[in-house]
Design a protein around this motif. Structure first.
Motif, PDB file in Angstrom:
ATOM      1  N   GLY A  18      36.783  40.871  66.520  1.00 53.09           N
ATOM      2  CA  GLY A  18      36.291  42.079  67.193  1.00 53.09           C
ATOM      3  C   GLY A  18      34.784  42.139  67.234  1.00 53.09           C
ATOM      4  O   GLY A  18      34.185  42.517  68.246  1.00 53.09           O
ATOM      5  N   ARG A  19      34.153  41.737  66.126  1.00 53.32           N
ATOM      6  CA  ARG A  19      32.688  41.744  66.076  1.00 53.32           C
ATOM      7  C   ARG A  19      32.117  40.724  67.057  1.00 53.32           C
ATOM      8  O   ARG A  19      31.130  40.988  67.736  1.00 53.32           O
ATOM      9  CB  ARG A  19      32.206  41.462  64.653  1.00 53.32           C
ATOM     10  CG  ARG A  19      30.689  41.560  64.527  1.00 53.32           C
ATOM     11  CD  ARG A  19      30.190  41.509  63.099  1.00 53.32           C
ATOM     12  NE  ARG A  19      30.605  40.317  62.416  1.00 53.32           N
ATOM     13  CZ  ARG A  19      31.336  40.301  61.296  1.00 53.32           C
ATOM     14  NH1 ARG A  19      31.734  41.425  60.760  1.00 53.32           N
ATOM     15  NH2 ARG A  19      31.662  39.169  60.716  1.00 53.32           N
ATOM     16  N   ARG A  20      32.775  39.575  67.175  1.00 48.84           N
ATOM     17  CA  ARG A  20      32.306  38.556  68.116  1.00 48.84           C
ATOM     18  C   ARG A  20      32.451  39.042  69.561  1.00 48.84           C
ATOM     19  O   ARG A  20      31.595  38.768  70.396  1.00 48.84           O
ATOM     20  CB  ARG A  20      33.078  37.245  67.914  1.00 48.84           C
ATOM     21  CG  ARG A  20      32.821  36.570  66.572  1.00 48.84           C
ATOM     22  CD  ARG A  20      31.469  35.953  66.472  1.00 48.84           C
ATOM     23  NE  ARG A  20      31.425  34.754  67.312  1.00 48.84           N
ATOM     24  CZ  ARG A  20      30.322  34.093  67.586  1.00 48.84           C
ATOM     25  NH1 ARG A  20      29.170  34.479  67.109  1.00 48.84           N
ATOM     26  NH2 ARG A  20      30.365  33.025  68.364  1.00 48.84           N
ATOM     27  N   VAL A  21      33.537  39.788  69.850  1.00 50.75           N
ATOM     28  CA  VAL A  21      33.703  40.370  71.183  1.00 50.75           C
ATOM     29  C   VAL A  21      32.560  41.338  71.460  1.00 50.75           C
ATOM     30  O   VAL A  21      31.928  41.297  72.518  1.00 50.75           O
ATOM     31  CB  VAL A  21      35.071  41.084  71.329  1.00 50.75           C
ATOM     32  CG1 VAL A  21      35.134  41.913  72.605  1.00 50.75           C
ATOM     33  CG2 VAL A  21      36.220  40.075  71.283  1.00 50.75           C
ATOM     34  N   ALA A  22      32.265  42.208  70.491  1.00 54.18           N
ATOM     35  CA  ALA A  22      31.193  43.193  70.661  1.00 54.18           C
ATOM     36  C   ALA A  22      29.843  42.508  70.851  1.00 54.18           C
ATOM     37  O   ALA A  22      29.053  42.896  71.726  1.00 54.18           O
ATOM     38  CB  ALA A  22      31.140  44.135  69.460  1.00 54.18           C
ATOM     39  N   GLU A  23      29.558  41.497  70.050  1.00 50.27           N
ATOM     40  CA  GLU A  23      28.284  40.783  70.164  1.00 50.27           C
ATOM     41  C   GLU A  23      28.122  40.165  71.545  1.00 50.27           C
ATOM     42  O   GLU A  23      27.063  40.275  72.164  1.00 50.27           O
ATOM     43  CB  GLU A  23      28.191  39.688  69.101  1.00 50.27           C
ATOM     44  CG  GLU A  23      28.002  40.200  67.703  1.00 50.27           C
ATOM     45  CD  GLU A  23      28.129  39.108  66.651  1.00 50.27           C
ATOM     46  OE1 GLU A  23      28.408  37.929  67.011  1.00 50.27           O
ATOM     47  OE2 GLU A  23      27.965  39.411  65.470  1.00 50.27           O
ATOM     48  N   LYS A  24      29.174  39.514  72.018  1.00 50.49           N
ATOM     49  CA  LYS A  24      29.094  38.859  73.324  1.00 50.49           C
ATOM     50  C   LYS A  24      28.957  39.885  74.433  1.00 50.49           C
ATOM     51  O   LYS A  24      28.163  39.715  75.365  1.00 50.49           O
ATOM     52  CB  LYS A  24      30.341  37.983  73.547  1.00 50.49           C
ATOM     53  CG  LYS A  24      30.211  37.072  74.739  1.00 50.49           C
ATOM     54  CD  LYS A  24      29.068  36.091  74.497  1.00 50.49           C
ATOM     55  CE  LYS A  24      29.054  34.978  75.507  1.00 50.49           C
ATOM     56  NZ  LYS A  24      27.875  34.126  75.322  1.00 50.49           N
ATOM     57  N   ARG A  25      29.718  40.971  74.331  1.00 52.45           N
ATOM     58  CA  ARG A  25      29.663  42.024  75.347  1.00 52.45           C
ATOM     59  C   ARG A  25      28.253  42.586  75.455  1.00 52.45           C
ATOM     60  O   ARG A  25      27.684  42.680  76.547  1.00 52.45           O
ATOM     61  CB  ARG A  25      30.648  43.151  74.987  1.00 52.45           C
ATOM     62  CG  ARG A  25      30.584  44.345  75.922  1.00 52.45           C
ATOM     63  CD  ARG A  25      31.524  45.448  75.489  1.00 52.45           C
ATOM     64  NE  ARG A  25      31.307  45.928  74.133  1.00 52.45           N
ATOM     65  CZ  ARG A  25      30.296  46.721  73.758  1.00 52.45           C
ATOM     66  NH1 ARG A  25      29.384  47.107  74.634  1.00 52.45           N
ATOM     67  NH2 ARG A  25      30.196  47.139  72.511  1.00 52.45           N
TER      68      ARG A  25
END
Length: 137
Positions: A18-25
């Motif tokens: 989830g954190r990686r999704v947020a970072e990329k977004r």
């Protein structure tokens, strides 16, 4: 041992992904509503994914990776246990400090600075964090 959201909170892998999704977004300049619209979700569902409160299905993670134009493995990068083996059940995960919208933006903007400017900003940040350790509000 399989663990979901409960006493222990979200599973560390769900939080990491989830954190990686947020970072990329954030690094690509999208908000949660933008991602939600692209995936047919509400921004609240995206928010739950990013916090790890709701697990992202394999098909949805595939859709997210296609939207961001990254390989699915991107979301698992940096996920290791303290012993370095991500496969062992029951072992604690070693995570970096969680990224915030501000820290991601700082990283994105830093690349626009000259090397000299980057060094100056780094010095200021180091100075602020060393002083802030003693006097946090």
């Amino acid at each position: 041992m399989v663990r979901g959201f409960g006493e222990d909170g979200p599973h560390p892998v769900d939080r990491h992904v989830g954190r990686r999704v947020a970072e990329k977004r954030v690094s690509l300049g999208y908000n949660q509503s933008d991602l939600g619209r692209a995936l047919g979700l509400t921004f609240q569902q995206v928010q739950k994914y990013e916090k790890g409160a709701n697990r992202i299905s394999a098909s949805k993670l595939w859709d997210i990776a296609r939207f961001f134009k990254v390989d699915v493995s991107y979301f698992f990068e940096g996920l290791v246990t303290r012993s370095g083996m991500a496969e062992n059940d029951g072992e604690e995960f070693d995570h970096d400090h969680p990224s915030t919208r501000h820290s991601i933006e700082i990283g994105r903007l830093a690349s626009r600075l000259t090397t000299h400017q980057q060094r100056l900003v780094l010095e200021v940040m180091r100075d602020m964090t060393s002083k802030g350790e003693d006097a946090r509000p």
